[in-house]
Design a protein around this motif. Structure first.
Motif, PDB file in Angstrom:
ATOM      1  N   SER A   1       0.856  -1.183   0.000  1.00  0.00           N
ATOM      2  CA  SER A   1       0.000   0.000   0.000  1.00  0.00           C
ATOM      3  C   SER A   1       0.890   1.230   0.000  1.00  0.00           C
ATOM      4  O   SER A   1       2.016   1.199   0.503  1.00  0.00           O
ATOM      5  CB  SER A   1      -0.923   0.016   1.217  1.00  0.00           C
ATOM      6  N   GLN A   2       0.373   2.287  -0.584  1.00  0.00           N
ATOM      7  CA  GLN A   2       1.064   3.580  -0.538  1.00  0.00           C
ATOM      8  C   GLN A   2       0.008   4.643  -0.279  1.00  0.00           C
ATOM      9  O   GLN A   2      -1.119   4.523  -0.723  1.00  0.00           O
ATOM     10  CB  GLN A   2       1.868   3.834  -1.813  1.00  0.00           C
ATOM     11  N   LYS A   3       0.410   5.657   0.493  1.00  0.00           N
ATOM     12  CA  LYS A   3      -0.571   6.656   0.897  1.00  0.00           C
ATOM     13  C   LYS A   3       0.068   8.035   0.940  1.00  0.00           C
ATOM     14  O   LYS A   3       1.102   8.226   1.566  1.00  0.00           O
ATOM     15  CB  LYS A   3      -1.092   6.283   2.292  1.00  0.00           C
ATOM     16  N   PRO A   4      -0.551   9.004   0.246  1.00  0.00           N
ATOM     17  CA  PRO A   4      -0.053  10.373   0.341  1.00  0.00           C
ATOM     18  C   PRO A   4      -0.401  10.944   1.717  1.00  0.00           C
ATOM     19  O   PRO A   4      -1.302  10.438   2.389  1.00  0.00           O
ATOM     20  CB  PRO A   4      -0.810  11.108  -0.764  1.00  0.00           C
ATOM     21  N   ALA A   5       0.292  11.985   2.128  1.00  0.00           N
ATOM     22  CA  ALA A   5       0.053  12.604   3.434  1.00  0.00           C
ATOM     23  C   ALA A   5      -1.400  13.055   3.578  1.00  0.00           C
ATOM     24  O   ALA A   5      -1.974  12.982   4.652  1.00  0.00           O
ATOM     25  CB  ALA A   5       1.001  13.782   3.634  1.00  0.00           C
ATOM     26  N   ASP A   6      -1.992  13.499   2.479  1.00  0.00           N
ATOM     27  CA  ASP A   6      -3.343  14.087   2.560  1.00  0.00           C
ATOM     28  C   ASP A   6      -4.378  13.343   1.724  1.00  0.00           C
ATOM     29  O   ASP A   6      -5.298  13.938   1.180  1.00  0.00           O
ATOM     30  CB  ASP A   6      -3.278  15.540   2.095  1.00  0.00           C
ATOM     31  N   GLY A   7      -4.212  12.014   1.606  1.00  0.00           N
ATOM     32  CA  GLY A   7      -5.156  11.310   0.739  1.00  0.00           C
ATOM     33  C   GLY A   7      -5.415   9.890   1.194  1.00  0.00           C
ATOM     34  O   GLY A   7      -5.033   9.493   2.289  1.00  0.00           O
ATOM     35  N   ASN A   8      -6.071   9.152   0.330  1.00  0.00           N
ATOM     36  CA  ASN A   8      -6.459   7.789   0.647  1.00  0.00           C
ATOM     37  C   ASN A   8      -5.380   6.783   0.278  1.00  0.00           C
ATOM     38  O   ASN A   8      -4.594   7.009  -0.641  1.00  0.00           O
ATOM     39  CB  ASN A   8      -7.755   7.431  -0.090  1.00  0.00           C
ATOM     40  N   VAL A   9      -5.390   5.673   0.977  1.00  0.00           N
ATOM     41  CA  VAL A   9      -4.429   4.605   0.718  1.00  0.00           C
ATOM     42  C   VAL A   9      -4.746   3.942  -0.627  1.00  0.00           C
ATOM     43  O   VAL A   9      -5.903   3.829  -1.019  1.00  0.00           O
ATOM     44  CB  VAL A   9      -4.424   3.582   1.887  1.00  0.00           C
ATOM     45  N   MET A  10      -3.692   3.576  -1.367  1.00  0.00           N
ATOM     46  CA  MET A  10      -3.808   2.867  -2.636  1.00  0.00           C
ATOM     47  C   MET A  10      -3.088   1.543  -2.490  1.00  0.00           C
ATOM     48  O   MET A  10      -1.960   1.513  -1.986  1.00  0.00           O
ATOM     49  CB  MET A  10      -3.081   3.655  -3.737  1.00  0.00           C
ATOM     50  N   TRP A  11      -3.717   0.469  -2.921  1.00  0.00           N
ATOM     51  CA  TRP A  11      -3.093  -0.853  -2.879  1.00  0.00           C
ATOM     52  C   TRP A  11      -2.665  -1.266  -4.282  1.00  0.00           C
ATOM     53  O   TRP A  11      -3.373  -0.997  -5.250  1.00  0.00           O
ATOM     54  CB  TRP A  11      -4.069  -1.883  -2.321  1.00  0.00           C
ATOM     55  N   VAL A  12      -1.509  -1.928  -4.368  1.00  0.00           N
ATOM     56  CA  VAL A  12      -0.991  -2.399  -5.651  1.00  0.00           C
ATOM     57  C   VAL A  12      -0.495  -3.829  -5.472  1.00  0.00           C
ATOM     58  O   VAL A  12       0.109  -4.165  -4.449  1.00  0.00           O
ATOM     59  CB  VAL A  12       0.169  -1.506  -6.161  1.00  0.00           C
ATOM     60  N   LYS A  13      -0.758  -4.660  -6.479  1.00  0.00           N
ATOM     61  CA  LYS A  13      -0.324  -6.051  -6.443  1.00  0.00           C
ATOM     62  C   LYS A  13       0.527  -6.350  -7.670  1.00  0.00           C
ATOM     63  O   LYS A  13       0.167  -5.984  -8.786  1.00  0.00           O
ATOM     64  CB  LYS A  13      -1.552  -6.970  -6.427  1.00  0.00           C
ATOM     65  N   PHE A  14       1.680  -7.011  -7.447  1.00  0.00           N
ATOM     66  CA  PHE A  14       2.511  -7.524  -8.529  1.00  0.00           C
ATOM     67  C   PHE A  14       2.375  -9.044  -8.506  1.00  0.00           C
ATOM     68  O   PHE A  14       2.327  -9.638  -7.423  1.00  0.00           O
ATOM     69  CB  PHE A  14       4.005  -7.235  -8.315  1.00  0.00           C
TER      70      PHE A  14
ATOM     71  N   TYR B   1       6.943  -8.867 -14.345  1.00  0.00           N
ATOM     72  CA  TYR B   1       5.764  -9.035 -13.498  1.00  0.00           C
ATOM     73  C   TYR B   1       4.580  -8.278 -14.076  1.00  0.00           C
ATOM     74  O   TYR B   1       4.750  -7.350 -14.852  1.00  0.00           O
ATOM     75  CB  TYR B   1       6.039  -8.562 -12.057  1.00  0.00           C
ATOM     76  N   THR B   2       3.386  -8.717 -13.679  1.00  0.00           N
ATOM     77  CA  THR B   2       2.194  -7.947 -14.010  1.00  0.00           C
ATOM     78  C   THR B   2       1.829  -7.137 -12.778  1.00  0.00           C
ATOM     79  O   THR B   2       2.132  -7.525 -11.649  1.00  0.00           O
ATOM     80  CB  THR B   2       1.016  -8.841 -14.447  1.00  0.00           C
ATOM     81  N   SER B   3       1.196  -6.006 -13.016  1.00  0.00           N
ATOM     82  CA  SER B   3       0.848  -5.083 -11.942  1.00  0.00           C
ATOM     83  C   SER B   3      -0.620  -4.707 -12.049  1.00  0.00           C
ATOM     84  O   SER B   3      -1.127  -4.490 -13.151  1.00  0.00           O
ATOM     85  CB  SER B   3       1.727  -3.836 -12.077  1.00  0.00           C
ATOM     86  N   PHE B   4      -1.293  -4.650 -10.888  1.00  0.00           N
ATOM     87  CA  PHE B   4      -2.716  -4.323 -10.808  1.00  0.00           C
ATOM     88  C   PHE B   4      -2.935  -3.387  -9.624  1.00  0.00           C
ATOM     89  O   PHE B   4      -2.271  -3.547  -8.596  1.00  0.00           O
ATOM     90  CB  PHE B   4      -3.569  -5.562 -10.478  1.00  0.00           C
TER      91      PHE B   4
ATOM     92  N   GLU C   1      -4.514  -4.211 -16.072  1.00  0.00           N
ATOM     93  CA  GLU C   1      -3.280  -4.961 -15.855  1.00  0.00           C
ATOM     94  C   GLU C   1      -2.190  -4.405 -16.766  1.00  0.00           C
ATOM     95  O   GLU C   1      -2.439  -4.119 -17.923  1.00  0.00           O
ATOM     96  CB  GLU C   1      -3.549  -6.440 -16.181  1.00  0.00           C
ATOM     97  N   THR C   2      -0.984  -4.260 -16.211  1.00  0.00           N
ATOM     98  CA  THR C   2       0.168  -3.883 -17.043  1.00  0.00           C
ATOM     99  C   THR C   2       1.261  -4.928 -16.880  1.00  0.00           C
ATOM    100  O   THR C   2       1.413  -5.533 -15.812  1.00  0.00           O
ATOM    101  CB  THR C   2       0.749  -2.494 -16.684  1.00  0.00           C
ATOM    102  N   LEU C   3       2.010  -5.137 -17.952  1.00  0.00           N
ATOM    103  CA  LEU C   3       3.161  -6.029 -17.945  1.00  0.00           C
ATOM    104  C   LEU C   3       4.394  -5.152 -17.790  1.00  0.00           C
ATOM    105  O   LEU C   3       4.571  -4.174 -18.528  1.00  0.00           O
ATOM    106  CB  LEU C   3       3.235  -6.823 -19.249  1.00  0.00           C
ATOM    107  N   ASN C   4       5.231  -5.486 -16.819  1.00  0.00           N
ATOM    108  CA  ASN C   4       6.412  -4.687 -16.506  1.00  0.00           C
ATOM    109  C   ASN C   4       7.656  -5.548 -16.659  1.00  0.00           C
ATOM    110  O   ASN C   4       7.748  -6.617 -16.042  1.00  0.00           O
ATOM    111  CB  ASN C   4       6.322  -4.187 -15.057  1.00  0.00           C
ATOM    112  N   THR C   5       8.584  -5.090 -17.485  1.00  0.00           N
ATOM    113  CA  THR C   5       9.831  -5.821 -17.692  1.00  0.00           C
ATOM    114  C   THR C   5      10.986  -4.909 -17.309  1.00  0.00           C
ATOM    115  O   THR C   5      11.145  -3.821 -17.871  1.00  0.00           O
ATOM    116  CB  THR C   5       9.976  -6.263 -19.170  1.00  0.00           C
TER     117      THR C   5
END
Length: 162
Positions: free
Chosen positions: A55-68, A81-84, A104-108
């Protein structure tokens, strides 16, 4: 022509060290993501088929979750890896910043070493995008590129400390 974002960055560090900084949670938490955001690793299983959930969260915003989901790992030269965007359980959700960002994105990532310096090349491309997702990806290229460049700048700084 393929739809992709390509970013290249050269680090003044050996390839093994850059690879470790890219793949080990205790390193990632010190440099990954936008500057000033908090970063928390929920799951880290670095192997083909393994999942990295954070998870990543800005100081003044909502948490965002990311999965690889890791597809291919050749230590210390390549990570695919793929990222979502996801919820905290790892279920895929739409990007919080744009509902038309590709699901979905493919990341190389490839790392090449020359004279003690390591060049990282990252290629990001949407997987099976809709027409709308292609448009959004294309119009967001510059913003995404700036984000990756900033993140790799933070890695540059971090590598001088370890």
């Amino acid at each position: 022509m393929s739809i992709q974002i390509k970013t290249t960055h050269t680090f003044n560090a050996p390839r093994e060290l850059v690879f470790k900084a890219l793949t080990e949670s205790e390193h990632l938490k010190n440099w990954w993501g936008p500057k000033g955001w908090t970063f928390e690793v929920s799951k880290s299983d670095f192997r083909p088929g393994g999942v990295f959930l954070y998870s990543q969260k800005p100081a003044d915003g909502n948490v965002m979750w990311v999965k690889f989901v890791y597809i291919e790992i050749i230590e210390p030269e390549k990570i695919v890896y793929t990222s979502f965007f996801s919820d905290e359980e790892g279920n895929t959700v739409r990007a919080p910043f744009d509902a038309n960002w590709p699901i979905e994105t493919l990341n190389t990532i490839t790392l090449t070493e020359d004279g003690g310096k390591t060049t990282l090349t990252m290629i990001v491309s949407p997987v099976s995008p809709t027409e709308e997702e292609i448009k959004t990806f294309e119009t967001s290229k510059e913003m995404a590129q700036e984000g990756y460049t900033g993140t790799f700048g933070q890695l540059d700084e971090y590598l001088t400390k370890i």
